[in-house]
Design a protein around this motif. Structure first.
Motif, PDB file in Angstrom:
ATOM      1  N   LYS A   5       0.852  -1.191   0.000  1.00 14.51           N
ATOM      2  CA  LYS A   5       0.000   0.000   0.000  1.00 14.51           C
ATOM      3  C   LYS A   5       0.886   1.238   0.000  1.00 14.51           C
ATOM      4  O   LYS A   5       1.810   1.355   0.782  1.00 14.51           O
ATOM      5  N   GLN A   6       0.578   2.160  -0.886  1.00 16.02           N
ATOM      6  CA  GLN A   6       1.174   3.471  -0.873  1.00 16.02           C
ATOM      7  C   GLN A   6       0.032   4.476  -0.876  1.00 16.02           C
ATOM      8  O   GLN A   6      -1.124   4.134  -1.108  1.00 16.02           O
ATOM      9  N   LYS A   7       0.344   5.738  -0.629  1.00 11.55           N
ATOM     10  CA  LYS A   7      -0.705   6.744  -0.554  1.00 11.55           C
ATOM     11  C   LYS A   7      -1.503   6.762  -1.858  1.00 11.55           C
ATOM     12  O   LYS A   7      -0.947   6.915  -2.950  1.00 11.55           O
ATOM     13  N   ASP A   8      -2.830   6.586  -1.730  1.00 10.88           N
ATOM     14  CA  ASP A   8      -3.752   6.602  -2.862  1.00 10.88           C
ATOM     15  C   ASP A   8      -3.457   5.510  -3.884  1.00 10.88           C
ATOM     16  O   ASP A   8      -3.860   5.598  -5.039  1.00 10.88           O
ATOM     17  N   ASN A   9      -2.740   4.454  -3.470  1.00 15.14           N
ATOM     18  CA  ASN A   9      -2.425   3.372  -4.389  1.00 15.14           C
ATOM     19  C   ASN A   9      -2.323   2.066  -3.608  1.00 15.14           C
ATOM     20  O   ASN A   9      -1.250   1.670  -3.176  1.00 15.14           O
ATOM     21  N   HIS A  10      -3.448   1.389  -3.442  1.00 15.77           N
ATOM     22  CA  HIS A  10      -3.493   0.133  -2.715  1.00 15.77           C
ATOM     23  C   HIS A  10      -3.622  -1.008  -3.715  1.00 15.77           C
ATOM     24  O   HIS A  10      -4.587  -1.084  -4.477  1.00 15.77           O
ATOM     25  N   THR A  11      -2.638  -1.921  -3.736  1.00 12.82           N
ATOM     26  CA  THR A  11      -2.691  -3.060  -4.639  1.00 12.82           C
ATOM     27  C   THR A  11      -3.954  -3.876  -4.407  1.00 12.82           C
ATOM     28  O   THR A  11      -4.641  -4.266  -5.352  1.00 12.82           O
ATOM     29  N   LEU A  12      -4.242  -4.149  -3.138  1.00 11.80           N
ATOM     30  CA  LEU A  12      -5.467  -4.843  -2.744  1.00 11.80           C
ATOM     31  C   LEU A  12      -6.058  -4.137  -1.538  1.00 11.80           C
ATOM     32  O   LEU A  12      -5.312  -3.756  -0.633  1.00 11.80           O
ATOM     33  N   PRO A  13      -7.372  -3.994  -1.481  1.00  9.66           N
ATOM     34  CA  PRO A  13      -7.990  -3.483  -0.254  1.00  9.66           C
ATOM     35  C   PRO A  13      -7.705  -4.436   0.904  1.00  9.66           C
ATOM     36  O   PRO A  13      -7.479  -5.638   0.691  1.00  9.66           O
ATOM     37  N   GLN A  14      -7.726  -3.931   2.124  1.00  8.64           N
ATOM     38  CA  GLN A  14      -7.400  -4.764   3.284  1.00  8.64           C
ATOM     39  C   GLN A  14      -8.296  -5.990   3.383  1.00  8.64           C
ATOM     40  O   GLN A  14      -7.837  -7.086   3.722  1.00  8.64           O
ATOM     41  N   GLN A  15      -9.575  -5.845   3.068  1.00  8.29           N
ATOM     42  CA  GLN A  15     -10.486  -6.985   3.164  1.00  8.29           C
ATOM     43  C   GLN A  15     -10.065  -8.109   2.215  1.00  8.29           C
ATOM     44  O   GLN A  15     -10.187  -9.300   2.535  1.00  8.29           O
ATOM     45  N   GLU A  16      -9.560  -7.751   1.043  1.00  7.48           N
ATOM     46  CA  GLU A  16      -9.137  -8.761   0.079  1.00  7.48           C
ATOM     47  C   GLU A  16      -7.828  -9.429   0.510  1.00  7.48           C
ATOM     48  O   GLU A  16      -7.612 -10.614   0.242  1.00  7.48           O
ATOM     49  N   ILE A  17      -6.963  -8.665   1.181  1.00  6.60           N
ATOM     50  CA  ILE A  17      -5.744  -9.280   1.726  1.00  6.60           C
ATOM     51  C   ILE A  17      -6.114 -10.305   2.786  1.00  6.60           C
ATOM     52  O   ILE A  17      -5.569 -11.416   2.823  1.00  6.60           O
ATOM     53  N   ASN A  18      -7.047  -9.941   3.656  1.00 10.19           N
ATOM     54  CA  ASN A  18      -7.513 -10.870   4.693  1.00 10.19           C
ATOM     55  C   ASN A  18      -8.040 -12.163   4.063  1.00 10.19           C
ATOM     56  O   ASN A  18      -7.718 -13.271   4.510  1.00 10.19           O
ATOM     57  N   ALA A  19      -8.854 -12.002   3.033  1.00  7.60           N
ATOM     58  CA  ALA A  19      -9.447 -13.165   2.368  1.00  7.60           C
ATOM     59  C   ALA A  19      -8.375 -13.998   1.673  1.00  7.60           C
ATOM     60  O   ALA A  19      -8.438 -15.234   1.665  1.00  7.60           O
ATOM     61  N   LEU A  20      -7.373 -13.342   1.092  1.00  3.31           N
ATOM     62  CA  LEU A  20      -6.289 -14.051   0.422  1.00  3.31           C
ATOM     63  C   LEU A  20      -5.521 -14.932   1.396  1.00  3.31           C
ATOM     64  O   LEU A  20      -5.226 -16.103   1.099  1.00  3.31           O
ATOM     65  N   LEU A  21      -5.202 -14.403   2.568  1.00  7.14           N
ATOM     66  CA  LEU A  21      -4.468 -15.181   3.565  1.00  7.14           C
ATOM     67  C   LEU A  21      -5.260 -16.411   3.981  1.00  7.14           C
ATOM     68  O   LEU A  21      -4.709 -17.517   4.092  1.00  7.14           O
ATOM     69  N   ALA A  22      -6.549 -16.225   4.201  1.00  5.24           N
ATOM     70  CA  ALA A  22      -7.389 -17.350   4.603  1.00  5.24           C
ATOM     71  C   ALA A  22      -7.465 -18.402   3.501  1.00  5.24           C
ATOM     72  O   ALA A  22      -7.376 -19.610   3.762  1.00  5.24           O
ATOM     73  N   ARG A  23      -7.598 -17.949   2.272  1.00  7.63           N
ATOM     74  CA  ARG A  23      -7.712 -18.883   1.143  1.00  7.63           C
ATOM     75  C   ARG A  23      -6.433 -19.701   0.972  1.00  7.63           C
ATOM     76  O   ARG A  23      -6.485 -20.929   0.763  1.00  7.63           O
ATOM     77  N   LEU A  24      -5.289 -19.063   1.054  1.00 11.52           N
ATOM     78  CA  LEU A  24      -4.020 -19.768   0.895  1.00 11.52           C
ATOM     79  C   LEU A  24      -3.819 -20.812   1.991  1.00 11.52           C
ATOM     80  O   LEU A  24      -3.361 -21.930   1.730  1.00 11.52           O
ATOM     81  N   ALA A  25      -4.166 -20.436   3.219  1.00 11.58           N
ATOM     82  CA  ALA A  25      -4.012 -21.382   4.328  1.00 11.58           C
ATOM     83  C   ALA A  25      -4.939 -22.576   4.160  1.00 11.58           C
ATOM     84  O   ALA A  25      -4.558 -23.718   4.452  1.00 11.58           O
ATOM     85  N   LYS A  26      -6.143 -22.338   3.673  1.00 19.18           N
ATOM     86  CA  LYS A  26      -7.093 -23.423   3.474  1.00 19.18           C
ATOM     87  C   LYS A  26      -6.639 -24.382   2.372  1.00 19.18           C
ATOM     88  O   LYS A  26      -7.095 -25.531   2.315  1.00 19.18           O
TER      89      LYS A  26
END
Length: 274
Positions: free
Chosen positions: A75-96
């Motif tokens: 994340k940089q100012k006004d430039n987020h690769t992924l919103p935080q909610q999608e990062i959370n979901a990504l971590l859960a998906r990879l672990a599963k």
């Protein structure tokens, strides 16, 4: 039985039952790769996937397994690769999927690193996780600039705060931040530096209070600008400082010229000759 030293044996991850999906929330420290913990380095070497932030220091990713998947979510100012909610979901998906996931964050995961937000989701999903602390920017930068955060002659307490709140506002407790004889360390505050300085003065902190701004602390590109609450914003603008920067407010910053030792590289330990 292993003949490795006990402190290294404790880092082994090939114990029975450890190949189910786990997320390791790892602090990457303030920039210098040599400031990683042993645990962090070991985890990077075994991870199937490394999900990393913008502030992870150069060279740290090189410690990951060559065939490990690398996923940038910075994340940089006004430039987020992924919103935080999608990062959370990504971590859960990879672990599963049964993968060993290192979630690599600059500094320490629990100090302005959104680590708590990510773990809340993992806990709700029933996913196993572990937190590996890192040296937070305030500690690393203060040491690499010769600015003690506390000192019996100048500051008996230290406060960490952020210059960039979740809703984009700068609604901080200025009255508390303006108390004398304390050090205030401000993360992510470069863009708001003029407002931060004026608010502290409005609440009673002397305009002559010393301030230091450190750009890319602990790395070879480290730069330090010093001044006062009245002058620091102009000096930083003149020198064209860019993020990431850390702001240190308080009398301890006067010690920078006297105690600084870091000049862009860390002295190597001498090799003993028999």
């Amino acid at each position: 039985m292993s003949n490795r030293p006990p402190f290294l044996q404790s880092l082994d991850l090939d114990q029975p039952g450890t190949r189910t999906g786990t997320v390791y929330l790892v602090g990457a420290g303030p920039g210098d790769p040599e400031l990683l913990t042993l645990r962090a380095a070991r985890l990077l070497g075994m991870a199937d996937v490394v999900v990393y932030d913008n502030l992870v220091g150069k060279g740290i990713l090189d410690m990951a397994r060559p065939d490990a998947e690398r996923v940038y979510v910075g994340k940089q100012k006004d430039n987020h690769t992924l919103p935080q909610q999608e990062i959370n979901a990504l971590l859960a998906r990879l672990a599963k999927q049964g993968k060993q996931v290192v979630r690599l964050k600059g500094g320490d995961p629990f100090i302005f690193g959104r680590g708590g937000e990510e773990l809340e989701v993992l806990a709700e999903e029933g996913i196993r996780y572990e937190v590996v602390p890192g040296i937070t920017a305030a500690s690393g930068v203060s040491c690499y600039t010769g600015i003690p955060l506390t000192h019996r002659d100048y500051a008996q307490s230290c406060l960490f705060t952020t210059g960039h709140l979740k809703d984009g506002s700068l609604n901080l407790d200025w009255e508390i931040l303006a108390h004398p004889r304390q050090t205030v360390v401000i993360y992510m505050g470069l863009g708001a530096l003029p407002e931060i300085s004026s608010k502290l003065v409005e609440q009673g902190r002397a305009a002559s209070t010393p301030v230091a701004v450190v750009e890319q602390g602990t790395t070879r590109r480290q730069r330090v600008a010093t001044g006062t609450l009245a002058t620091i914003a102009e000096r930083v603008a003149e020198q064209k400082f860019k993020s990431p920067c850390l702001i240190i407010v308080g009398e301890v910053t006067q010690l920078h010229d006297k105690l600084q030792w870091f000049a862009g590289s860390v002295p190597q330990l001498a090799t003993a000759v028999a």
